[in-house]
Design an enzyme around this catalytic site. Structure first.
Site, short mmCIF file in Angstrom:
data_model
loop_
_atom_site.label_atom_id
_atom_site.label_comp_id
_atom_site.label_asym_id
_atom_site.label_seq_id
_atom_site.Cartn_x
_atom_site.Cartn_y
_atom_site.Cartn_z
N HIS A 85 0.82 -1.22 0.00
CA HIS A 85 0.00 0.00 0.00
C HIS A 85 0.85 1.27 0.00
O HIS A 85 0.35 2.33 -0.33
CB HIS A 85 -1.06 -0.03 1.11
CG HIS A 85 -0.59 0.30 2.49
ND1 HIS A 85 -0.31 -0.68 3.43
CD2 HIS A 85 -0.38 1.48 3.12
CE1 HIS A 85 0.05 -0.11 4.57
NE2 HIS A 85 0.01 1.21 4.41
N ASP A 221 1.31 -7.72 2.38
CA ASP A 221 1.38 -6.29 2.07
C ASP A 221 2.83 -5.82 1.90
O ASP A 221 3.39 -5.16 2.76
CB ASP A 221 0.68 -5.50 3.20
CG ASP A 221 0.37 -4.07 2.81
OD1 ASP A 221 0.93 -3.58 1.81
OD2 ASP A 221 -0.43 -3.42 3.52
N SER A 647 4.05 2.23 8.39
CA SER A 647 3.83 1.25 7.34
C SER A 647 5.14 1.04 6.59
O SER A 647 5.81 2.00 6.22
CB SER A 647 2.77 1.74 6.36
OG SER A 647 1.51 1.42 6.86
N1 ARG Z 1 -4.74 0.46 7.81
C1 ARG Z 1 -3.45 0.55 7.17
C2 ARG Z 1 -2.96 1.99 7.21
O1 ARG Z 1 -3.48 2.77 7.93
C3 ARG Z 1 -3.51 0.02 5.78
C4 ARG Z 1 -4.20 0.87 4.79
C5 ARG Z 1 -4.15 0.34 3.39
N2 ARG Z 1 -5.07 -0.76 3.17
C6 ARG Z 1 -6.40 -0.62 2.86
N3 ARG Z 1 -7.13 -1.67 2.74
N4 ARG Z 1 -6.96 0.55 2.70
O2 ARG Z 1 -2.37 2.57 6.37
N1 GLU Z 2 -1.19 1.34 7.72
C1 GLU Z 2 -0.56 2.36 8.47
C2 GLU Z 2 0.40 3.21 7.64
O1 GLU Z 2 0.18 3.49 6.52
C3 GLU Z 2 0.10 1.75 9.62
C4 GLU Z 2 -0.95 1.36 10.54
C5 GLU Z 2 -1.03 2.25 11.71
O2 GLU Z 2 -1.62 3.33 11.67
O3 GLU Z 2 -0.47 1.80 12.71
O4 GLU Z 2 1.37 3.75 8.10
#
Ligand code: ARG
Ligand code: GLU
Length: 715
Positions: A85, A221, A647
């Site tokens: 991502h 991921d 991330s």
């Molecule tokens: N929750 C993770 C973050 O905050 C992953 C986001 C990307 N994945 C998604 N399904 N939108 O960035």
């Molecule tokens: N998915 C998050 C990011 O893009 C990390 C998840 C979180 O917020 O801990 O950095």
């Protein structure tokens, strides 16, 4: 449980040792602040192995990836690993209908196939220094916030001008602890970062939005890039002649996997936390602010989800927008619930009560700091109506909930440039705006936006306080909607371009009669004239008091360890591989396997489809050296305190080897940006063995694995 304000040192030691896990620590202070605790938790390295100015250390393998994610170097040829991502935009930008790398994945067979990405960069940290005394020299307690800030600005400018560094390096100074401390960062930024490999979305984004923020998880991921350098191995703009970077350090990769209780360290660039807010502020977020923004998105996401399921065209058009709106929406829901279920507000209140009592033991401190919390309590009450109404209007006109407002926002900028700098300003701005329109209209589905518009204007009527409700919204009816979505200049790209090209004067007078533009401007005026001025006056006072509050805490508890809130700078967080109980009677294990991917498999589903090759490897149990007791590990969790920006961060074992890539947190623990609770806060990582399996067995890109250094630290 928070460890923030324990008073007695001996108590603190026992207390913090048993509740370690909280904190995003500064790499250059680990020796004095964390090393002993890290070793007690199982670390076999020294602080100097993690951060050193004199020799290669772990920090030399960590980069800020594009300023929004983290990546780590995993070969002596500059190969770096981050999340899928995080690489998403780059992967998408190289995709076409014929070669859709999002769908099929991409693997460069040789270096000449690696794909350059304009604008993408990787920043190394060369060294970090505490420059607090120099930055605050001349500052005294009697200064107003403004006087203090201008003194600081002058000092920073002078310091930056005189810092010893090479021509290819940069230096910056950032505030920590609410502006109590200042640290300087010398960095090197490489601007030739090429795409090397990415799995198909069905692996890299498996589970998509349904599984996002959720454990148990089964997402691969990850994506691979490579840093290229000039002939001298120094940063250089893109050139086909650039050479793969020879890094000062790269992470060896452990094939031994994880066990319950193993020490884990996550190294990266967390974006933003608010760990020292008073209870009244946390309460406001849980009770007012989060529900306000969740409420708006409940509506827009509900409509988009239904429309995306209607047909493939809608799904493709709305997918990215939906994912980005849903990501924060889901996090806020988890956050508000987590704050309530852990009793965060009550616990912080208890800490505050104790703080007030400890303060009274010292007359001078009490006289200086005794009023801070009562004043903050008062100010947060005063700011609440402004904060609440602002949140809702910001969602309506600023987020991508109502899409047509993105266009009116462009138009407003055009008109402003025309007013401020005439034709020249207008021309500059219009070339910027025109460049975005293709993208916008590709994803624009007016019939969906119309539905969102109707539902949200009704929502605003219900939710906004009367004094902040713009009466023009009451005029929204069938005729007006028909105008906005079928007839106005927003209804087609061609019409809009034609009007932009007629120049600033013509556009300005035309828009005076435009319904969508007027509605947008009225909402914006409520924001700019009725809400923001009062909000800002109160907020400035709050910020000033928060700075003093931090001083007060550090003065009252001189022996306690404090960590500064995340601010996009390099941090280390550490914990252990640990289960957790999300709810009464439910226990979550630490590791998932490929079997779980197959359990979730829904043929043809856009979130849970599985690639035929992966199914085949699963059926044949053809896992190469990457399996554990006949099963292929996919993801795992631990108690590292992470946030957005982490991330792509490496998860590192006790010896300094890579064991996983951080990519998410568990839903029950997303309140850790405000309040960390080790019993339920967990970060989620892809198991590095799954990454290697996908590169090697699934994609057949074994030449990449050969570049890496695989080790068996547990043998
Ligand atoms: N929750 C993770 C973050 O905050 C992953 C986001 C990307 N994945 C998604 N399904 N939108 O960035
Ligand atoms: N998915 C998050 C990011 O893009 C990390 C998840 C979180 O917020 O801990 O950095």
């Amino acid at each position: 449980m928070s460890i923030r304000f324990s008073a007695l040192l001996s108590f603190v030691l026992i207390y913090t040792f048993s509740f370690a896990g909280e904190g995003m620590w500064l790499p250059f202070l680990l020796k004095s602040m964390n090393e002993a605790e890290m070793k007690s938790m199982g670390m076999k390295m020294n602080a100097e192995d993690i951060y050193s100015v004199n020799q290669g250390s772990l920090k030399d393998a960590i980069v800020h990836f594009g300023g929004f994610c983290t990546a780590e170097v995993i070969s002596d040829k500059g190969l770096i690993l981050t999340n899928h991502h995080c690489g998403y935009d780059a992967i998408q930008s190289h995709s076409t209908l014929e070669s859709n790398y999002l769908k099929e994945g991409y693997w460069a067979e040789r270096m000449s196939d690696e794909k350059p990405n304009q604008g993408l960069y990787a920043t190394f940290i060369v060294r970090i220094e505490d420059v607090t005394s120099k930055v605050t020299s001349g500052v005294d307690a009697g200064m107003t916030a403004k006087e203090r800030q201008s003194m600081i600005d002058v000092n920073i400018a002078r310091l930056l001008a005189s810092i010893p560094k090479e021509a290819y390096q940069e230096a910056s100074i950032k505030p920590f602890f609410e502006g109590n401390d200042f640290y300087m960062f010398v960095t090197e930024t490489y601007r030739d970062v090429r795409l090397v490999g990415a799995p198909p979305e069905s692996i890299g984004k498996f589970g998509a939005d349904t599984d996002n923020w959720v454990w148990p998880r089964h997402t691969g991921d990850f994506s691979l890039f490579r840093i290229y350098a000039g002939p001298d191995n120094k940063p250089a703009e893109y050139s086909p002649d650039n050479k793969p970077l020879k890094p000062r350090h790269f992470l060896p990769i452990s094939l031994d996997g994880i066990d319950e209780g193993d020490f884990t360290l996550v190294f990266g660039f967390p974006g933003k936390t608010n760990q020292y807010l008073p209870a009244v502020a946390v309460d406001q977020i849980a009770r007012v602010i989060d529900p306000a923004r969740i409420g708006v998105r409940d509506i827009s996401l509900g409509i988009m989800d239904r429309r995306m399921r209607e047909n493939e065209d809608n799904r493709l058009a709305l997918a990215v927008k939906y994912a980005s709106l849903a990501n924060s929406w889901k996090k806020w829901i988890g956050e508000a619930q987590g704050l309530i279920s852990t009793g965060a507000v009550e616990n912080i209140q208890a800490e505050e009560k104790k703080f007030m009592m400890d303060l009274q033991k010292n007359k001078t401190n009490n006289a200086t700091y005794g009023e801070i919390l009562p004043k903050l309590n008062q100010l947060y009450k005063e700011i609440e109506p402004y904060a609440y109404n602002r949140t809702i209007i910001a969602e309506a006109i600023g987020g991508s909930n109502i899409e047509v407002f993105k266009l009116t926002q462009y138009a407003e900028r055009l008109i402003r440039s025309f007013k401020e700098s005439g034709n020249q300003g207008y021309t500059q701005m219009s070339s910027r705006v025109l460049a975005q329109l293709d993208d916008f209209y590709d994803g624009y589905r007016p019939e969906v936006d119309r539905e969102v518009f109707v539902a949200l204007t009704a929502h605003l009527k219900e939710k906004l306080s009367n004094e902040f409700y713009p009466s023009i919204l009451a005029t929204v009816g069938p005729n007006l909607l028909k105008n906005i979505y079928d007839e106005s200049i927003w209804a087609s790209k061609e019409k809009l371009i034609e009007h932009i090209n007629q120049g600033g004067g013509a556009l300005t007078s035309f828009l005076e009669q435009d319904a969508a533009f007027q509605i947008y401007m009225e909402l914006k005026n409520v924001m700019d004239q009725k809400l923001s001025p009062s909000y800002n006056v109160i907020n400035d006072q709050i910020q000033f008091l928060l700075t003093q509050y931090m001083t007060a805490l550090k003065t009252t508890y001189p022996d306690q360890r404090f960590w500064p809130d995340a601010n996009n700078t390099m941090r280390v967080t550490y914990g252990q591989v640990e289960e957790y109980e999300p709810r009464d009677g439910v226990e979550y294990k630490t590791q998932t396997y490929l079997d779980g991917v197959m359990e979730k498999y829904v043929p043809g589903d856009y979130e849970f489809d599985v690639h035929p090759k992966l199914i085949q490897l699963y059926n044949e149990k053809d896992y190469g050296p990457y399996a554990e007791n006949g099963k292929l590990p996919v993801c795992f969790i631990a108690s590292n305190h992470t946030t957005g920006g982490n991330s792509g961060s490496p998860a590192i074992d006790a010896y300094g080897n890579l064991i996983g890539i951080n990519f998410d947190r568990v839903w029950e623990g997303t309140m850790s940006d405000l309040y960390y609770d080790r019993s339920i806060c967990r970060n989620i990582m892809v198991d590095i063995r799954y990454v290697l399996f996908v590169v090697d067995k699934f994609a057949g890109a074994s030449h990449l694995v050969e570049e890496m250094k695989l080790v068996h630290p547990k043998a």
